[in-house]
Write a protein that holds these residues in place. Structure first.
Motif, short mmCIF file in Angstrom:
data_model
loop_
_atom_site.label_atom_id
_atom_site.label_comp_id
_atom_site.label_asym_id
_atom_site.label_seq_id
_atom_site.Cartn_x
_atom_site.Cartn_y
_atom_site.Cartn_z
N THR A 136 2.64 43.93 24.03
CA THR A 136 2.72 42.95 22.95
C THR A 136 3.76 41.90 23.30
OG1 THR A 136 2.12 44.61 21.33
CG2 THR A 136 3.21 42.63 20.50
N ILE A 137 3.39 40.65 23.18
CA ILE A 137 4.31 39.54 23.39
C ILE A 137 4.75 39.05 22.01
CG2 ILE A 137 4.59 37.21 24.32
CD1 ILE A 137 2.25 37.81 26.22
N ALA A 138 6.06 39.03 21.78
CA ALA A 138 6.56 38.54 20.49
C ALA A 138 6.39 37.04 20.40
CB ALA A 138 8.03 38.91 20.34
N GLY A 139 6.34 36.37 21.51
CA GLY A 139 6.22 34.92 21.57
C GLY A 139 6.99 34.41 22.76
N VAL A 140 7.16 33.12 22.81
CA VAL A 140 7.88 32.48 23.91
C VAL A 140 9.00 31.63 23.32
CG1 VAL A 140 7.69 30.70 25.69
CG2 VAL A 140 5.92 32.43 25.49
N LEU A 141 10.14 31.68 23.96
CA LEU A 141 11.25 30.80 23.61
C LEU A 141 11.42 29.83 24.78
CD1 LEU A 141 13.56 29.93 21.81
CD2 LEU A 141 14.95 31.75 22.81
N ASP A 142 11.08 28.58 24.55
CA ASP A 142 11.09 27.56 25.60
C ASP A 142 12.33 26.68 25.47
OD1 ASP A 142 10.54 25.62 27.48
OD2 ASP A 142 8.81 24.80 26.45
N PHE A 143 13.34 26.97 26.29
CA PHE A 143 14.54 26.14 26.34
C PHE A 143 14.45 25.09 27.42
CE2 PHE A 143 16.81 29.87 24.45
CZ PHE A 143 17.34 29.21 23.36
N ILE A 144 13.50 25.24 28.33
CA ILE A 144 13.46 24.41 29.53
C ILE A 144 12.56 23.19 29.36
CG2 ILE A 144 12.86 24.38 31.97
CD1 ILE A 144 13.47 27.42 31.97
N PRO B 70 3.59 24.23 29.77
CA PRO B 70 2.17 24.59 29.78
C PRO B 70 1.92 26.02 30.24
CG PRO B 70 2.60 22.80 31.35
CD PRO B 70 3.87 23.08 30.63
N VAL B 71 2.74 26.52 31.14
CA VAL B 71 2.58 27.92 31.59
C VAL B 71 2.87 28.86 30.43
CG1 VAL B 71 3.45 29.71 33.14
CG2 VAL B 71 3.11 27.39 34.00
N CYS B 72 3.99 28.62 29.74
CA CYS B 72 4.37 29.48 28.60
C CYS B 72 3.31 29.45 27.51
CB CYS B 72 5.70 29.01 28.03
SG CYS B 72 7.11 29.28 29.12
N THR B 73 2.88 28.26 27.13
CA THR B 73 1.90 28.17 26.05
C THR B 73 0.57 28.81 26.44
OG1 THR B 73 1.28 25.93 26.73
CG2 THR B 73 2.92 26.12 24.99
N ASP B 74 0.18 28.64 27.69
CA ASP B 74 -1.09 29.23 28.14
C ASP B 74 -1.03 30.75 28.13
OD1 ASP B 74 -3.77 29.04 29.13
OD2 ASP B 74 -3.01 29.50 31.14
N VAL B 75 0.07 31.32 28.60
CA VAL B 75 0.20 32.78 28.64
C VAL B 75 0.17 33.35 27.22
CG1 VAL B 75 1.79 34.68 29.18
CG2 VAL B 75 1.36 32.88 30.87
N VAL B 76 0.90 32.74 26.30
CA VAL B 76 0.89 33.22 24.91
C VAL B 76 -0.49 33.04 24.30
CG1 VAL B 76 1.82 32.84 22.60
CG2 VAL B 76 3.34 32.86 24.55
N HIS B 77 -1.11 31.91 24.55
CA HIS B 77 -2.42 31.63 23.98
C HIS B 77 -3.47 32.61 24.48
CE1 HIS B 77 -6.15 29.18 23.27
NE2 HIS B 77 -5.56 29.14 22.10
N ARG B 78 -3.40 32.98 25.75
CA ARG B 78 -4.37 33.90 26.34
C ARG B 78 -4.10 35.36 25.99
NH1 ARG B 78 -4.18 32.25 32.53
NH2 ARG B 78 -5.08 34.31 32.71
N SER B 79 -2.92 35.66 25.48
CA SER B 79 -2.57 37.05 25.18
C SER B 79 -3.22 37.49 23.87
CB SER B 79 -1.05 37.20 25.07
OG SER B 79 -0.59 36.67 23.84
N ALA B 80 -3.19 38.79 23.65
CA ALA B 80 -3.73 39.34 22.40
C ALA B 80 -2.66 39.41 21.32
CB ALA B 80 -4.29 40.74 22.68
N SER B 81 -1.48 38.89 21.61
CA SER B 81 -0.34 38.97 20.70
C SER B 81 -0.29 37.78 19.76
CB SER B 81 0.95 39.02 21.52
OG SER B 81 0.94 40.13 22.39
#
Length: 120
Positions: free
Chosen positions: A29-37, A43-54
């Motif tokens: 389970t991914i709680a989400g992404v925290l993007d400080f950078i 786009p990598v972070c958003t894609d991974v979260v979007h493709r996950s089942a979380s």
């Protein structure tokens, strides 16, 4: 990074970074992404979260975040830890004790140029 406790380490310039992250998160389970950078990481972070089942959540400190894919929630956080309980909790209550106990390891090692601040 592994010496600091990371179970896995990924190269951000690796052409397969999205697939590598998806494989690492498979069944988790991914709680989400925290993007400080921002930048290329976004786009990598958003894609991974979007493709996950979380949950589909990205928290960012970057204004002008690109339009996310449908179903992905982006929350902008522009908070400060100066002058509130978060700063005190981190820098007075937690960090001195954690440093002394070795539970928090400052990294990377500092790079001192010339003779450091003494020459300024």
């Amino acid at each position: 990074m592994k010496m600091l406790g990371a179970s896995q380490v990924f190269g951000c310039h690796n052409a397969t970074i999205r697939d590598d992250l998806m494989a690492a998160f498979n069944g988790k389970t991914i709680a989400g992404v925290l993007d400080f950078i921002g930048g290329a990481a976004t786009p990598v972070c958003t894609d991974v979260v979007h493709r996950s089942a979380s949950d589909k959540l990205v928290a960012t400190t970057k204004p002008r975040f690109p339009t996310p894919p449908e179903g992905l929630v982006v929350k902008l956080s522009r908070t400060s830890i100066k002058g509130n309980e978060v700063g005190k909790t981190m820098y007075e209550d937690f960090l001195p004790t954690a440093l002394k106990a070795g539970a928090f390891v400052p990294a990377p090692e500092p790079l001192v140029v010339d003779k450091g601040m003494d020459t300024a």
